[in-house]
Design a protein around this motif. Structure first.
Motif, PDB file in Angstrom:
ATOM      1  N   GLU A   5       0.821  -1.212   0.000  1.00 20.69           N
ATOM      2  CA  GLU A   5       0.000   0.000   0.000  1.00 20.69           C
ATOM      3  C   GLU A   5       0.857   1.265   0.000  1.00 20.69           C
ATOM      4  OE1 GLU A   5      -3.018   2.869   0.441  1.00 20.69           O
ATOM      5  OE2 GLU A   5      -3.036   0.844  -0.350  1.00 20.69           O
ATOM      6  N   ASN A   6       1.872   1.284   0.858  1.00 22.37           N
ATOM      7  CA  ASN A   6       2.633   2.517   0.966  1.00 22.37           C
ATOM      8  C   ASN A   6       4.105   2.363   0.659  1.00 22.37           C
ATOM      9  OD1 ASN A   6       0.654   4.565   1.663  1.00 22.37           O
ATOM     10  ND2 ASN A   6       0.229   3.172   3.340  1.00 22.37           N
ATOM     11  N   ALA A  11       4.984  -2.357 -10.789  1.00 24.23           N
ATOM     12  CA  ALA A  11       4.357  -3.018 -11.939  1.00 24.23           C
ATOM     13  C   ALA A  11       4.819  -2.369 -13.242  1.00 24.23           C
ATOM     14  CB  ALA A  11       2.840  -2.949 -11.814  1.00 24.23           C
ATOM     15  N   HIS A  12       5.045  -1.067 -13.193  1.00 27.33           N
ATOM     16  CA  HIS A  12       5.441  -0.364 -14.421  1.00 27.33           C
ATOM     17  C   HIS A  12       6.764  -0.877 -14.969  1.00 27.33           C
ATOM     18  CE1 HIS A  12       8.702   2.210 -12.843  1.00 27.33           C
ATOM     19  NE2 HIS A  12       8.020   2.199 -11.717  1.00 27.33           N
ATOM     20  N   LEU A 112       3.105  20.432  -4.328  1.00 22.34           N
ATOM     21  CA  LEU A 112       2.946  18.987  -4.128  1.00 22.34           C
ATOM     22  C   LEU A 112       2.791  18.222  -5.442  1.00 22.34           C
ATOM     23  CD1 LEU A 112       0.504  18.995  -1.069  1.00 22.34           C
ATOM     24  CD2 LEU A 112       2.957  18.572  -1.032  1.00 22.34           C
ATOM     25  N   THR A 164      -2.980  23.564  -2.852  1.00 22.96           N
ATOM     26  CA  THR A 164      -2.885  22.279  -2.164  1.00 22.96           C
ATOM     27  C   THR A 164      -4.196  21.496  -2.176  1.00 22.96           C
ATOM     28  OG1 THR A 164      -3.180  23.560  -0.147  1.00 22.96           O
ATOM     29  CG2 THR A 164      -0.951  22.822  -0.633  1.00 22.96           C
TER      30      THR A 164
ATOM     31  N   ILE B  48      -9.104  10.959  -8.026  1.00 27.32           N
ATOM     32  CA  ILE B  48      -7.939  11.821  -8.263  1.00 27.32           C
ATOM     33  C   ILE B  48      -6.931  11.744  -7.121  1.00 27.32           C
ATOM     34  CG2 ILE B  48      -9.051  13.887  -7.285  1.00 27.32           C
ATOM     35  CD1 ILE B  48      -7.552  15.409  -9.621  1.00 27.32           C
ATOM     36  N   ASP B  49      -7.427  11.537  -5.905  1.00 25.18           N
ATOM     37  CA  ASP B  49      -6.494  11.450  -4.774  1.00 25.18           C
ATOM     38  C   ASP B  49      -5.675  10.167  -4.850  1.00 25.18           C
ATOM     39  OD1 ASP B  49      -7.360  13.908  -3.441  1.00 25.18           O
ATOM     40  OD2 ASP B  49      -9.249  12.847  -3.166  1.00 25.18           O
ATOM     41  N   ARG B  52      -3.000  10.817  -7.521  1.00 25.05           N
ATOM     42  CA  ARG B  52      -1.883  11.627  -6.999  1.00 25.05           C
ATOM     43  C   ARG B  52      -0.994  10.770  -6.102  1.00 25.05           C
ATOM     44  NH1 ARG B  52      -5.551  16.280  -5.898  1.00 25.05           N
ATOM     45  NH2 ARG B  52      -5.421  17.534  -7.771  1.00 25.05           N
ATOM     46  N   ARG B  57       3.926   7.676  -4.594  1.00 25.84           N
ATOM     47  CA  ARG B  57       4.457   6.410  -4.066  1.00 25.84           C
ATOM     48  C   ARG B  57       5.534   5.802  -4.951  1.00 25.84           C
ATOM     49  NH1 ARG B  57       0.508   2.278  -3.932  1.00 25.84           N
ATOM     50  NH2 ARG B  57      -0.974   3.617  -5.004  1.00 25.84           N
ATOM     51  N   ASN B  78       0.999   1.182 -12.583  1.00 17.95           N
ATOM     52  CA  ASN B  78       0.852   0.622 -11.232  1.00 17.95           C
ATOM     53  C   ASN B  78      -0.609   0.591 -10.799  1.00 17.95           C
ATOM     54  OD1 ASN B  78       3.602   0.338 -11.103  1.00 17.95           O
ATOM     55  ND2 ASN B  78       3.950   2.136  -9.830  1.00 17.95           N
ATOM     56  N   LEU B  80      -3.297   0.508 -12.688  1.00 15.29           N
ATOM     57  CA  LEU B  80      -4.062  -0.467 -13.469  1.00 15.29           C
ATOM     58  C   LEU B  80      -3.901  -1.864 -12.870  1.00 15.29           C
ATOM     59  CD1 LEU B  80      -3.264   0.904 -17.032  1.00 15.29           C
ATOM     60  CD2 LEU B  80      -5.567   0.661 -16.079  1.00 15.29           C
ATOM     61  N   GLU B  82      -2.822  -2.506  -9.630  1.00 11.43           N
ATOM     62  CA  GLU B  82      -3.323  -2.512  -8.241  1.00 11.43           C
ATOM     63  C   GLU B  82      -4.840  -2.617  -8.166  1.00 11.43           C
ATOM     64  OE1 GLU B  82      -0.262  -0.006  -5.507  1.00 11.43           O
ATOM     65  OE2 GLU B  82      -1.490   1.144  -6.890  1.00 11.43           O
ATOM     66  N   VAL B 150      -3.703   6.600   7.716  1.00 12.59           N
ATOM     67  CA  VAL B 150      -2.907   5.541   7.102  1.00 12.59           C
ATOM     68  C   VAL B 150      -1.438   5.934   7.239  1.00 12.59           C
ATOM     69  CG1 VAL B 150      -2.355   4.365   4.927  1.00 12.59           C
ATOM     70  CG2 VAL B 150      -4.726   5.007   5.422  1.00 12.59           C
ATOM     71  N   SER B 151      -0.650   5.084   7.850  1.00 14.00           N
ATOM     72  CA  SER B 151       0.763   5.412   8.027  1.00 14.00           C
ATOM     73  C   SER B 151       1.441   5.584   6.668  1.00 14.00           C
ATOM     74  CB  SER B 151       1.454   4.308   8.826  1.00 14.00           C
ATOM     75  OG  SER B 151       2.810   4.631   8.981  1.00 14.00           O
ATOM     76  N   GLY B 152       2.089   6.701   6.475  1.00 16.51           N
ATOM     77  CA  GLY B 152       2.747   6.968   5.195  1.00 16.51           C
ATOM     78  C   GLY B 152       1.775   7.298   4.088  1.00 16.51           C
ATOM     79  N   GLY B 153       0.515   7.542   4.448  1.00 17.52           N
ATOM     80  CA  GLY B 153      -0.518   7.781   3.443  1.00 17.52           C
ATOM     81  C   GLY B 153      -0.459   9.178   2.849  1.00 17.52           C
ATOM     82  N   ARG B 156      -2.204  16.432   2.094  1.00 17.31           N
ATOM     83  CA  ARG B 156      -1.997  17.663   1.316  1.00 17.31           C
ATOM     84  C   ARG B 156      -1.527  18.803   2.213  1.00 17.31           C
ATOM     85  NH1 ARG B 156      -1.363  17.177  -4.049  1.00 17.31           N
ATOM     86  NH2 ARG B 156      -2.413  19.143  -4.498  1.00 17.31           N
ATOM     87  N   HIS B 183      -7.347   6.538  -0.018  1.00 20.06           N
ATOM     88  CA  HIS B 183      -7.157   5.170   0.469  1.00 20.06           C
ATOM     89  C   HIS B 183      -8.455   4.378   0.464  1.00 20.06           C
ATOM     90  CE1 HIS B 183      -3.057   6.209   1.467  1.00 20.06           C
ATOM     91  NE2 HIS B 183      -3.531   7.357   1.890  1.00 20.06           N
TER      92      HIS B 183
END
Lengths: 207, 226
Positions: A5-6, A11-12, A112, A164, B48-49, B52, B57, B78, B80, B82, B150-153, B156, B183
């Motif tokens: 997840e993080n 895959a790319h 960002l 942002t 969209i989130d 991004r 990631r 990635n 597609l 996931e 979410v850790s590391g999530g 903004r 998430h």
């Protein structure tokens, strides 16, 4: 690399590394599976290469320069005001217009990613998306302006808008002093893309 | 605590190189990458989130090395995989047999492009309760610019503004909350505010004492300052 997840995902990495071949390969896979229609890709490219671009924003600025009621409405609710001119859509669902004044100069950045008001300005230029602009515009906007050949008076404050969220910003530059008597169409010709991002100033009319 | 995409204020970069009006998609593959990403997004398998966050990631070395649209392409491939639209073998055998998928009924048609992109996807929502802040209020951005769900999530709140004091300029209404929406945890809308921070609050050596940076920040990124 592990996929999670993080954590990094890779895959790319199964696709060709050369970007031109990579986009071709991915397009071919998606088209063969019926997930993407090539004509739809052509229509999207036509929209953003030929139809949606900074001339839209220039018309909005020209109207704001010549019609005080429109300017007031634009500053109060830009999304509504530009919808009345036919401008709306993706990456411009929510728009705020900010005006340059003798006391304040506005600049827009997205530190960002690359958020930008597409319906008014089109796809952002390379420099807007660059690491250099994203890193420096918030910390040293006056040095960044110098890269564009713009020097502000010492007594003018700079306000940098870091996009942002899903609010997109357009700068309404100050109307050039020599532009009195010009109609909206002629005024729009003076409005550059960069003047609506805040890294440039409008052109002076040539008589 | 932050990722490489969070670039605001970083040192070490050189001059910004202006380009004339009119040049935006320098290479034909840039245009193709843009269109492919938008058309694949129209399948509706991510928001969209999420897209991004997929770019953020990428491995930091890849993020730094890839050009802009290379990041888009890598993140798209990635996403597609996931989301199960494709699997790794589809990518590996790109010249081989590709069978149509049921999802192809959702594929974007050229006749729908103008309507879809002309409307976009507004992020304003109704919020329960009242907004906590209003224009003029003094606020502080949370000290840690991290996702709390979410850790590391995805988040903004840029690191450069974390812990800084500012004042609310505008209340933008309630908007979808990216930290949750990225998430798949729901839109969880919150009030969104434009908050002005003095440059003197953000930087050790601000260029000018009257300069400011304005950020759009969700209510849970902020705390009141007495």
């Amino acid at each position: 690399m592990e996929s999670s997840e993080n954590g990094p995902v890779s895959a790319h990495g199964h696709l060709p590394t050369d970007p031109e071949l990579r986009v071709k390969a991915l397009e071919e896979i998606l088209v063969r599976k019926g997930l993407v229609e090539p004509a739809a890709l052509d229509a999207i490219i036509d929209m953003y290469q030929n139809r949606v671009g900074p001339r839209n924003g220039a018309r909005v600025v020209a109207r704001a320069w010549s019609d005080q009621d429109f300017r007031t409405a634009l500053l109060a609710d830009a999304t509504g005001a530009i919808a009345g001119m036919g401008y709306a859509g993706r990456q411009g669902e929510h728009i705020t217009a900010v005006e340059n004044t003798p006391d304040m100069h506005n600049i827009v950045v997205c530190t960002l990613c690359s958020c930008y008001p597409w319906p008014l300005l089109g796809i952002p230029p390379g420099w807007y998306k660059s690491d250099e602009y994203r890193a420096r515009a918030v910390r040293e906007p006056r040095k960044v302006l110098a890269d564009f050949g713009v020097t502000l008076p010492e007594d003018k404050a700079v306000r940098v808008w870091d996009s942002t969220a899903e609010m997109r910003y357009i700068v309404i530059p100050e109307r050039p002093p020599g532009s009195m008597g010009l109609d909206e169409e002629a005024l729009a010709e003076l409005v550059t893309r960069d003047s609506m991002i805040g890294t440039g100033l409008p052109m002076e009319p040539q008589f | 605590m932050t990722r490489v995409h969070d670039m605001g204020g970083r040192f070490g970069y050189g001059a910004v190189l202006p380009e004339p009006d009119g040049i935006v998609l320098e290479e034909s593959w840039h245009a193709r990458a843009l269109a492919l990403t938008l058309a694949a997004g129209a399948l509706g398998r991510w928001n969209i989130d999420m897209s991004r966050h997929a770019r953020e990631r990428l491995h930091p070395r890849e993020y730094a090395r890839f050009s802009y649209f290379e990041k888009w392409l890598a993140a798209l491939a990635n996403l597609l995989v996931e989301t199960g639209v494709l699997d790794n073998s589809d990518l590996l055998s790109c010249a081989g047999q590709q069978t149509p998928r049921p999802l192809s009924a959702c594929a974007l048609r050229s006749k729908n492009v103008d309507v879809l992109f002309g409307h976009g996807s507004p992020t304003t929502r109704d919020c329960p309760g009242l907004a906590r802040f209003s224009a003029g209020d003094s606020v502080r951005a949370r000290r840690l610019a991290e996702n709390r769900l979410v850790s590391g999530g995805h988040t903004r709140l840029p690191a450069y503004a974390a812990g800084a004091c500012g004042r609310v300029l505008r209340h933008h209404g309630c908007h979808v909350f990216p930290d949750s929406n990225a998430h798949g945890l729901g839109e969880a809308p919150q009030p969104l505010y434009a908050v002005a921070f003095p440059a003197t609050e953000l930087w050790v050596n601000p260029e000018h004492p009257r300069d400011e940076v304005v950020l759009d920040l969700w209510e849970s990124y902020l705390e009141p300052v007495q």
